[in-house]
Design a protein around this motif. Structure first.
Motif, PDB file in Angstrom:
ATOM      1  N   VAL A 123       0.875  -1.165   0.000  1.00 27.26           N
ATOM      2  CA  VAL A 123       0.000   0.000   0.000  1.00 27.26           C
ATOM      3  C   VAL A 123       0.908   1.209   0.000  1.00 27.26           C
ATOM      4  CG1 VAL A 123      -1.797   1.278   1.224  1.00 27.26           C
ATOM      5  CG2 VAL A 123      -1.820  -1.236   1.245  1.00 27.26           C
ATOM      6  N   SER A 124       0.688   2.111  -0.965  1.00 20.31           N
ATOM      7  CA  SER A 124       1.560   3.277  -1.142  1.00 20.31           C
ATOM      8  C   SER A 124       0.739   4.559  -1.192  1.00 20.31           C
ATOM      9  CB  SER A 124       2.344   3.151  -2.451  1.00 20.31           C
ATOM     10  OG  SER A 124       3.087   1.958  -2.476  1.00 20.31           O
ATOM     11  N   HIS A 125       1.410   5.664  -0.921  1.00 22.11           N
ATOM     12  CA  HIS A 125       0.807   6.999  -1.005  1.00 22.11           C
ATOM     13  C   HIS A 125       1.841   7.935  -1.612  1.00 22.11           C
ATOM     14  CE1 HIS A 125      -0.106  11.043   0.637  1.00 22.11           C
ATOM     15  NE2 HIS A 125      -1.340  10.690   0.306  1.00 22.11           N
ATOM     16  N   ALA A 126       1.475   8.580  -2.713  1.00 17.78           N
ATOM     17  CA  ALA A 126       2.356   9.549  -3.381  1.00 17.78           C
ATOM     18  C   ALA A 126       3.749   8.964  -3.633  1.00 17.78           C
ATOM     19  CB  ALA A 126       2.446  10.830  -2.558  1.00 17.78           C
ATOM     20  N   GLY A 127       3.779   7.695  -4.061  1.00 22.86           N
ATOM     21  CA  GLY A 127       5.049   7.050  -4.384  1.00 22.86           C
ATOM     22  C   GLY A 127       5.823   6.493  -3.200  1.00 22.86           C
TER      23      GLY A 127
END
Length: 148
Positions: A123-127
Motif C-alpha cells: 500500500v503506497s501513497h504519493a510514491g
C-alpha cells in the motif's frame, strides 16, 4: 478500469466495507487499485477515531479478492477466499487516515494452485510505500475440510 460498483459486484464486501474505489490495471499475476476510503470518517475499520496502518492488510486482501474474481472463468460461481496468514509485514507509518488523496494498493500473485495462493502486497501513497508483506489465501476452505 473498474469503478467501485464493479468491484462491489465481484467481492462479498458491501457498503462502506468495500474499501477500493477503482481497479487501475490488472494482469494474470498482478492488480493495481486506488482508494480514498482511508480518509472517510465513516470507514468501518476506524478505531478510536483513527485508521491504523495495519488495516492496509484488509485493503490488500480486497485487491486480492478482486484479482481472483477477474481471473475466474465467465459465469463461474464466486469462490470464498480466506486470508490464512500474513508474513514479513512492514509498516512504515502508524496510520493511514491522516494521508490526503489516493492510496495505491497492489498485489502480485507469487505462486499457487487452484486452492492455495501466495501474494505479495503493498500500500503506497504519493510514491511512498506505507506497508508491504506477503499473504497466503485459501479458497473454499469449507469444501477442502469436507474432502479431508
Amino acid at each position: 478500469m473498474l469503478d467501485h460498483a464493479a468491484i462491489a459486484a465481484r467481492i462479498p464486501h458491501q457498503g462502506t466495507m468495500c474499501l477500493l474505489d477503482a481497479v487501475l490495471d490488472w494482469s494474470a499475476t498482478t492488480i493495481s487499485c486506488r482508494t480514498v476510503s482511508h480518509t472517510d470518517p465513516a470507514n468501518p475499520l476506524r478505531a478510536a477515531g483513527r485508521l491504523g496502518a495495519a488495516n492496509g492488510i484488509e485493503y490488500a486482501a480486497q485487491a486480492m479478492a478482486v484479482h481472483g474474481a477477474l481471473l475466474a472463468p465467465a459465469g463461474a460461481p464466486p469462490r470464498q477466499g480466506y486470508l490464512t496468514s500474513v508474513r514479513s509485514v512492514t509498516l512504515q507509518v502508524a496510520r493511514l487516515d491522516d494521508l490526503p488523496g489516493d492510496l495505491e494498493v497492489t498485489a502480485e500473485r507469487l505462486s499457487g494452485d487452484s486452492n492455495h495462493i501466495l501474494y505479495q502486497f503493498a500500500v503506497s501513497h504519493a510514491g511512498r510505500c506505507l506497508l508491504e508483506g506477503r499473504a497466503a489465501v485459501v479458497l473454499d476452505a469449507d469444501l477442502l475440510k469436507e474432502t479431508a
